[in-house]
Design an enzyme around this catalytic site. Structure first.
Site, mmCIF file in Angstrom:
data_model
loop_
_atom_site.group_PDB
_atom_site.id
_atom_site.type_symbol
_atom_site.label_atom_id
_atom_site.label_comp_id
_atom_site.label_asym_id
_atom_site.label_seq_id
_atom_site.Cartn_x
_atom_site.Cartn_y
_atom_site.Cartn_z
ATOM 1 N N THR A 331 0.826 -1.207 0.000
ATOM 2 C CA THR A 331 0.000 0.000 0.000
ATOM 3 C C THR A 331 0.862 1.259 0.000
ATOM 4 O OG1 THR A 331 -0.109 0.275 2.400
ATOM 5 C CG2 THR A 331 -1.692 -1.250 1.402
ATOM 6 N N CYS A 332 0.210 2.392 -0.224
ATOM 7 C CA CYS A 332 0.931 3.657 -0.300
ATOM 8 C C CYS A 332 1.171 4.273 1.074
ATOM 9 C CB CYS A 332 0.162 4.641 -1.173
ATOM 10 S SG CYS A 332 -0.023 4.018 -2.845
#
Ligand SMILES: *Cc1c(COP(=O)(O)O)cnc(C)c1O
Length: 393
Positions: A331-332
C-alpha cells in the site's frame, strides 16, 4: 519449522516445490492452511490437557476447512458472533458441540444461536443475564470471571468478565430469574508467557463454584478455562506439555463431576499456516534494498499491529550472500513495512517470501486497503486419507 510426523499419504505444503506449485495454481498472495498440522496441534493440546474438551475458537481463522478438520477429530467449537453461527450451521456442525462465548450480545444474536440449537452461552453482568429471561427453557449460562493478566500479550480480562467479588450476586440474579448457570469461564489473555495466571484463575473459580453450589445457585458442574495457549513466532515459547503441567495439576484436584472445557484458537491454527507473498518491485534506498510485496500490514501481516505478533519471514530463494534489506507491504502508506534490517539474498520481482506461523489473527483481521485484495486461502490435506486435496476459499 521442526519436522512433524507427516504420514506419507499427505503432502507437506510447506516444502518449496509445493509452495511454488500452489502459487502457480492459486496466485499470490496466498495463505496455505495445512489441515494435517491443524490435526497435529489439536492432538498435542489434547495430550497436554487430557480429559478437557477443546472448543476451537473460530475468531483467529474462521475458515471452513479448519472447522471441518476440528469436527473430524471429534472436537468442539466456540462461536462468538452470528456470522460464525451461520458458518458452522452451513457446514452441518452439530449445535450440541458448540458454545457461544461472547459476553455481550444483541437479542438477535442470542436468537440466531438458539435457533441453530446452541444451548450454552456466556454472560458477565446483570443486564446480559436478564437477556436470557425469555430463553430459560433452552439456554444455560457460563458466567465469565475476570482475572487481569498484564503479562499476556493480549489481556482479554480488561474488556470482559465480572469481578470475582461480584460473581455470587450475579449467580443469585440468574437463579432469581430462573436462568440455569452451569459454571464459570475465564480467558487469561492470549499468548501468555507461562501458565501461572491460568492456575490462579482456575483455583479461584473452583472456590467460587463450590460456594455457589453450597448456596444452590445452579449446577456449577462446568469449568471453561478459555484459550490463550502460546505458540512459537520469532521468539520460541515453552513447549505446550510443560506449559500445561501446572494446569493439569490444578485440574487433577477438581471433583470428578466437573466437566472441563477450553477455547483454544491460536494454538490450533497458528502453526498450521504459512503466508506466501511475491516481490512486486524493489528499490535501493540509502544503500539498502527495499522489496515491495503484494501482502503487508493491511493484509495478512495485520497481526503485527493488532496481535503484536512477529512472524518469521524468509525468502524461498537462498544464497550465501545476504544484504541488510527491508520488506514492505504494497500500500501507499508508510506504516506498511513488515520488517527492517533483515539479512536477505538479493531478490527480484516475482521472488516468493514465506511467513511462518501465520494461521491466527492474520487473514481474519486483514483489510483490502488501497484495493489490494486479501490473500487467497488454500486448505491442503483437508480430508484424512485424501492425498493432498486442495480447497481454495
Ligand atoms: C479470542 C478468544 C479465544 C481464543 O483465544 P486464543 O488466544 O486464540 O487461544 C477463546 N475464547 C474467547 C472468548 C476469545 O475471545
Amino acid at each position: 519449522m521442526p519436522s512433524r510426523n507427516q504420514r506419507p499419504r499427505f503432502i507437506d505444503p510447506f516444502q518449496p516445490a509445493h509452495i511454488r506449485r500452489l502459487v502457480k495454481d492459486f496466485g499470490s498472495p496466498l495463505l496455505i492452511v495445512d489441515c494435517e498440522r491443524v490435526r497435529v496441534q489439536y492432538k498435542k493440546l489434547r495430550k497436554a490437557l487430557p480429559g478437557v474438551d477443546l472448543h476451537y475458537a473460530l475468531k483467529p481463522m474462521p475458515h471452513p476447512a479448519v472447522v471441518t478438520t476440528i469436527l473430524g477429530e471429534g472436537g468442539f467449537l466456540d462461536l462468538a458472533t452470528t456470522g460464525e453461527v451461520h458458518l458452522v450451521q452451513r457446514l452441518g456442525a452439530d449445535p450440541k458441540r458448540c458454545i457461544h462465548t461472547h459476553p455481550i450480545k444483541r437479542d438477535q444474536d442470542i436468537r440466531n444461536a438458539v435457533n441453530f440449537g446452541v444451548r450454552t452461552f456466556v454472560a458477565d453482568n446483570p443486564d446480559e443475564v436478564r437477556k436470557f429471561a425469555r430463553y430459560t427453557d433452552n439456554t444455560e449460562l457460563l458466567l465469565r470471571v475476570s482475572f487481569r493478566s498484564p503479562g499476556a500479550v493480549c489481556d482479554l480480562s480488561r474488556k470482559f468478565g465480572c469481578d470475582p467479588e461480584d460473581l455470587l450476586s450475579l449467580a443469585r440474579l440468574a437463579a432469581e430469574i430462573g436462568v440455569e448457570v452451569r459454571g464459570l469461564s475465564y480467558h487469561v489473555g492470549s499468548q501468555a508467557g507461562d501458565s501461572a495466571k491460568h492456575v490462579e484463575a482456575l483455583n479461584a473459580c473452583v472456590k467460587l463454584m463450590a460456594t455457589a453450589r453450597r448456596e444452590k445457585l445452579g449446577a456449577f458442574d462446568t469449568l471453561d478455562i478459555g484459550g490463550g495457549f502460546p505458540i512459537d513466532y520469532a521468539q520460541p515459547v515453552t513447549d505446550i506439555i510443560r506449559f500445561c503441567e501446572p494446569i493439569r495439576e490444578a485440574l487433577g484436584k477438581l471433583p470428578k463431576r466437573v466437566r472441563v472445557i477450553a477455547e483454544p484458537g491460536r494454538f490450533i491454527v497458528g502453526p498450521s499456516t504459512i503466508g506466501v507473498a511475491s516481490v512486486m518491485g524493489r528499490a535501493k534506498r540509502e544503500g539498502h534494498w527495499w522489496y515491495y510485496l503484494d501482502d503487508g500490514l493491511y493484509g495478512s501481516y495485520s497481526g503485527q499491529l493488532y496481535d503484536h505478533a512477529r512472524y518469521p519471514v524468509e525468502p524461498l530463494r537462498d544464497s550465501s550472500e545476504r544484504l541488510p534489506s527491508v520488506l514492505a507491504g504494497p500500500t501507499c502508506d508508510s506504516i506498511d513495512v513488515i520488517a527492517e534490517n533483515l539479512m536477505l539474498p538479493e531478490l527480484k520481482a516475482g521472488d516468493l517470501i514465506v511467513g511462518r506461523a501465520m494461521g491466527a489473527y492474520t487473514w481474519a483481521s486483514a483489510s483490502e486497503f488501497n484495493f489490494f485484495p486479501k490473500a487467497t486461502v488454500v486448505a491442503v490435506n483437508t480430508k484424512p486419507g485424501d492425498e493432498g486435496s486442495v480447497t481454495p476459499l
